[in-house]
Write an enzyme that holds these catalytic residues in place. Structure first.
Site, PDB file in Angstrom:
ATOM      1  N   ASN B 409      -4.462  15.613  39.013  1.00  0.00           N
ATOM      2  CA  ASN B 409      -4.461  16.720  38.071  1.00  0.00           C
ATOM      3  C   ASN B 409      -3.173  16.739  37.254  1.00  0.00           C
ATOM      4  OD1 ASN B 409      -4.594  19.139  36.733  1.00  0.00           O
ATOM      5  ND2 ASN B 409      -5.391  20.296  38.464  1.00  0.00           N
ATOM      6  N   ASP B 410      -2.083  17.090  37.915  1.00  0.00           N
ATOM      7  CA  ASP B 410      -0.827  17.268  37.190  1.00  0.00           C
ATOM      8  C   ASP B 410      -0.360  15.998  36.474  1.00  0.00           C
ATOM      9  OD1 ASP B 410      -0.784  19.878  38.135  1.00  0.00           O
ATOM     10  OD2 ASP B 410       0.227  19.263  39.983  1.00  0.00           O
TER      11      ASP B 410
END
Lengths: 102, 483
Positions: B409-410
């Site tokens: 995600n990040d």
């Protein structure tokens, strides 16, 4: 000021080792590829398990029950650090090796 | 005759002492060589073994030849028992634990070392207290005891919290107040060291209550030090605590004028610090930023994302990939948790058979530790050449047909480039956005480990595939086989 200079003089050998080791540590590590960050951290983790030597010394000269109990604990924990650290690192690196061979 | 015995005693003493010192020298050299070899892929494994050999030598020589005021090591039976016990437990844990749990394991073992260092200081001080004679509190010896106790305790407590967090047992406390509490702790601990060291010549026994209080505060500080830190910063903390333990071990070396402990400890202390800085650089953050904990501080300028999520079916995805020229996989921790690395490799083999070029773009901090993802993919036999670091993968992104983000995600969040208000702004990312098609495989719409919105999921080119990484990949593999 005098006491600082005296401190330096009394412990000059240890201070020499400390300063040189700091530079050595930086020098040895600085070109490591990102892939090896984790195994390297784990390997370094095992090396500071050298604290076990201190635990053995303290345990080896302990005479009363409390010191013996705490010393025993210190040796067990130190060994955990050493053995666990090296075995885990080896497990990680084993996989890299398998891959490079193929 | 008596003099002869005296002389023999002196000679045997120096002989044992020499062997001990030579062993320590060899051990120190082996540590250095080991670390050096650990930083090259080809020699890394041997390097680890060399360092382990050095350690065994140092331990054996200490038990056999160490003398303190002429007195040899006692309690040998108990020492051997303790070592056997530690070896058994340590070896079992290290062999049994899954590769995904590696980061918390390193953290755990690190904590053990810290605890050992703290215990040594504690026992030494109690020993002084029992002698009942006045001791000079301002000596270098005392400084080593205090610092060893403090750093060891912080490292132990911090590592245990880090272990709990990575294992998902402990949550984060991301209150900005924590910052001030931690600064206060640091001030109190420093004040304690200064207070104890300026007591002059006193009976150590009278200082014991203060020492226990000092010990307790150091433990609490260790907890509150790690509590607010989370997300991608976790590896940095572990690396930092690792170097802390190194310094604590070195304090023990100072205590006993023990060269092996001194070099080993300081070596790890400085190498660990450099490693920590390297990791921070990989995320484009300063160490201070990580420690003080700017994460989760100011609200992101982007705030809530409005946009539509578009899903993709497994069969569509299989077709899309099968007819692509180039597919890039961006693996994240989600892949690791689901233990889906083997399936992922199976998918990539099938695609390769179909003539699709498959690469893995590895973000430096993908997973929970730098290089963690490489280790996991290595476990699944993914060849070296397929793993590309994100900096090398990014220029080729516009030529990539499909980017498939699995449980990450990040590390693909465009906010790192676009949104100066975002806590991850400035962190280098895998530029998944530049590819022609983006497929994100995720369990649900939950936020990433850093708890920030990801605008990539709402992008026009993005399709989502919800579900557990392992289940989804299995379906994809089946579809691909059927094609």
């Amino acid at each position: 000021m005098d006491s600082v200079l005296e401190f330096f003089y009394v412990h000059r050998e240890a201070i020499f080792i400390v300063v040189l080791s700091i530079f050595l540590g930086i020098e040895v590590i600085s070109h490591v590829p990102a892939i090896l960050h984790t195994p390297l951290m784990s390997g370094a983790n095992a090396i500071h398990g050298v604290v076990i030597i201190g635990a053995i010394i303290v345990m080896g000269h302990a005479h009363d029950t409390l010191s013996i109990i705490l010393g025993f604990l210190a040796v067990v924990l130190g060994t955990l650090n050493v053995v666990g650290g090296f075995v885990v690192t080896d497990r990680m690196l084993e996989m890299f090796k398998k891959k490079t061979k193929k | 005759m008596d003099t002869l015995i005296e002389i023999t005693k002196v000679i045997s003493f120096t002989l044992g002492g020499s062997i001990l010192e030579v062993s320590y020298l060899i051990a120190s050299v082996l540590f250095i060589i080991g670390l050096k070899m650990l930083s090259h892929p080809d020699t890394a494994r041997r390097g680890n073994l060399w360092a382990a050999l050095g350690m065994s030598l140092a331990i054996l020589a200490t038990i056999l030849f160490h003398r303190m005021d002429g007195e040899p090591i006692g309690n040998i039976g108990l020492i051997v028992l303790a070592i056997a016990l530690g070896t058994l437990i340590g070896w079992l844990i290290a062999v049994k634990v899954k590769m995904t749990a590696m980061p918390q394991l390193v953290s755990f073992f690190n904590g053990m070392g810290g605890a050992a260092a703290a215990l040594i200081s504690l026992i030494e001080f109690q020993h002084l207290a029992r002698l009942g004679e006045p001791v000079n509190m301002g000596s270098g010896f005392m400084l080593a005891i205090l610092l060893g106790l403090m750093i060891g305790s912080v490292s132990f407590a911090g590592s245990m919290v880090a272990f709990g967090k990575l294992d998902g047992r402990v949550g984060d406390i991301r209150n900005p107040v924590m910052r001030y509490i931690n600064i206060a702790f640091m001030v109190v601990l420093t004040a304690f060291v200064v207070f104890l060291m300026t007591r002059g010549s006193v009976e150590a026994g009278a200082m014991l209550p203060y020492l226990y209080l000092f010990f307790a505060i150091a433990l609490i500080y260790g907890v509150s030090f790690v509590m607010p830190i989370g997300g991608a910063d976790m590896p940095v903390v572990i690396s930092l605590l690792n170097s802390f333990t190194g310094v604590a071990a070195a304090m023990g070396g100072f205590l006993y004028s023990n060269q092996a402990m001194l070099t080993g400890g300081i070596l790890v202390g400085s190498a660990g610090t450099i490693l920590t800085v390297l990791m921070c650089k990989a995320m484009n953050r300063s160490l201070l930023n990580v420690i003080v904990g700017a994460f989760g501080g100011g609200p992101s300028a982007a705030g809530q994302e409005d946009g539509t999520i578009r899903e993709i079916s497994v069969s569509d995805l299989a077709v899309l990939m099968a007819y692509s020229r180039k597919v890039v996989v961006v693996p994240g921790y989600g892949l690791a948790v689901a233990q889906a690395q083997h399936l992922c490799h199976e998918m990539d083999k099938i695609l390769e058979e179909k003539g699709v070029e498959v690469k893995y773009a590895i973000h430096p901090v993908a997973g929970r530790m730098p290089g963690h993802m490489n280790v996991l993919l290595a476990e699944a036999d993914v060849p070296y050449e397929k793993l590309v670091e994100s900096d090398d993968a990014n220029p080729d992104m516009p030529n990539t047909d499909v980017v498939i983000v699995i449980g990450a995600n990040d590390v693909v969040n465009p906010a790192a480039e676009d949104d100066p208000g975002s806590p991850i702004y400035g962190m280098p990312i895998v530029k998944a956005r530049d590819a022609r098609n983006i497929v994100v495989m995720k369990r649900g719409m939950g936020k990433g480990y850093a708890a920030i919105e990801n605008s990539l999921f709402f992008h026009d080119k993005t399709r989502m595939l919800f579900g557990d990484a392992k289940g989804s990949l299995q379906k994809i593999v089946n579809e691909l086989k059927a094609l």
